[in-house]
Design a protein around this motif. Sequence first.
Motif, PDB file in Angstrom:
ATOM      1  N   HIS A   1       1.066   7.929   0.668  1.00 27.42           N
ATOM      2  CA  HIS A   1       2.255   8.507   0.037  1.00 27.42           C
ATOM      3  C   HIS A   1       2.029   8.628  -1.474  1.00 27.42           C
ATOM      4  O   HIS A   1       2.745   8.024  -2.283  1.00 27.42           O
ATOM      5  N   GLU A   2       1.040   9.407  -1.849  1.00 20.62           N
ATOM      6  CA  GLU A   2       0.657   9.489  -3.262  1.00 20.62           C
ATOM      7  C   GLU A   2       1.743  10.145  -4.108  1.00 20.62           C
ATOM      8  O   GLU A   2       1.910   9.803  -5.284  1.00 20.62           O
TER       9      GLU A   2
ATOM     10  N   LEU B   1       4.184   7.456  -4.931  1.00 19.87           N
ATOM     11  CA  LEU B   1       3.594   6.567  -5.936  1.00 19.87           C
ATOM     12  C   LEU B   1       3.694   7.190  -7.326  1.00 19.87           C
ATOM     13  O   LEU B   1       4.069   6.522  -8.295  1.00 19.87           O
ATOM     14  N   LYS B   2       3.383   8.473  -7.420  1.00 23.73           N
ATOM     15  CA  LYS B   2       3.475   9.146  -8.724  1.00 23.73           C
ATOM     16  C   LYS B   2       4.922   9.194  -9.215  1.00 23.73           C
ATOM     17  O   LYS B   2       5.196   9.011 -10.415  1.00 23.73           O
TER      18      LYS B   2
ATOM     19  N   SER C   1       0.820  -1.201   0.000  1.00 26.63           N
ATOM     20  CA  SER C   1       0.000   0.000   0.000  1.00 26.63           C
ATOM     21  C   SER C   1       0.857   1.255   0.000  1.00 26.63           C
ATOM     22  O   SER C   1       1.927   1.295   0.604  1.00 26.63           O
ATOM     23  N   ALA C   2       0.341   2.303  -0.640  1.00 27.02           N
ATOM     24  CA  ALA C   2       1.014   3.599  -0.609  1.00 27.02           C
ATOM     25  C   ALA C   2       0.805   4.297   0.728  1.00 27.02           C
ATOM     26  O   ALA C   2       1.585   5.181   1.099  1.00 27.02           O
TER      27      ALA C   2
END
Length: 379
Positions: free
Chosen positions: A239-240, A243-244, A235-236
């Motif tokens: 922490h988007e 992730l990007k 899972s992120a």
Amino acid sequence: MANPSDYAILQVLPQLETGGVEQVVIELTEAVARTGARALVASLPGKLVPAIERAGGTHIALDLKSRNPFRMSWAGDQLAKLIKSQKISLIHAHSRAPAFAARSASRRCGIPFVTTYHGAYNQHGLLKRRYNAVMASGDRVIAISQFIAALVRERHHIGDDKLRIIPGGVDAVRFDPDAINGGRVERLARAWRLPDGAPTVMLPARLTSWKGQSIAITALAQLRHRDALLILVGSAQGHEAYLKSLSDLAQSLDVAKRVLFAGDCADMPAAFKLADVVVSASTDPEAFGRTIVEAQAMRRLVIATDHGAAQETIRAGETGWLVAPGDPAALAAAIDDALDLPIEARIARGAAARDFVSARYSVAAMQAGNLAVYHELLG
């Protein structure tokens, strides 16, 4: 002699969401409940609360996560009230912020205080060193690997009168490749839309920079096996931006179509069975590295970075590979070596890996070790 039902063990941690620490808490809850003692866990709620209840424990919703000194003091008051109302016999802290509250409450109420040193915890600055030191202030301090034990001795000057080394464990029944039916694996492959026949490299870890997902993506671009896929399981956790950044990196290296962001997975045994190679690319040393052990129990080919507890949980050249931390080229070379192995050699190495971890890293041994510490303090 008191009956086991006269005792109550309280474990504290920030939140029951996901991760290796949370799994240890569940396994210890099961072990305590099996003795007939009461097993309680205090933390913020999360998706693993039902697992505590299935293990025979009771969850108490309490905010022990804050690092604010005033909130820690409040949390200590709440734990002291809980100790008195529930007649707690011993309190066991698994994380730093809850440990401050637990230490305060245990001293006020005169009960034993146990800590488990679950991480290598960076030591940048005096305040951070003092913050970390709470994990070495228990009446007994449990280290989850020889690596962590050496670190605790060096940092905190804890002797063998207080220090106990109890490695993490793997459930060899749950993580048994022969027990995983084809339907479970096929359902997961369909959900992830995996193409047939492509070599699969898996990195199971929450999405955070020190777990090395960027290293793995860069290594993927350097592989000779140009059809290999990389599955990032984890899972992120909000922490988007990270992730990007990983998605952008894959695009820039022209491997975006070969990288799958799978998110959390409820059936990790089936996930491991889908993988040809399992990677731990952590740039900081792992305190134990549960996924390394679980993957070996599943007879997978395992590659990890050559520091921390991985040097204990992998026998380089026998059960897996160790590569330099932060080195995509070295990781790529090891993945290519693993994928080049003929089937007979893969089977032999997988069997050696399962035999190794089954002999040294069982959940039963971890549970028994912790129960022995409790008995030691409770007489």
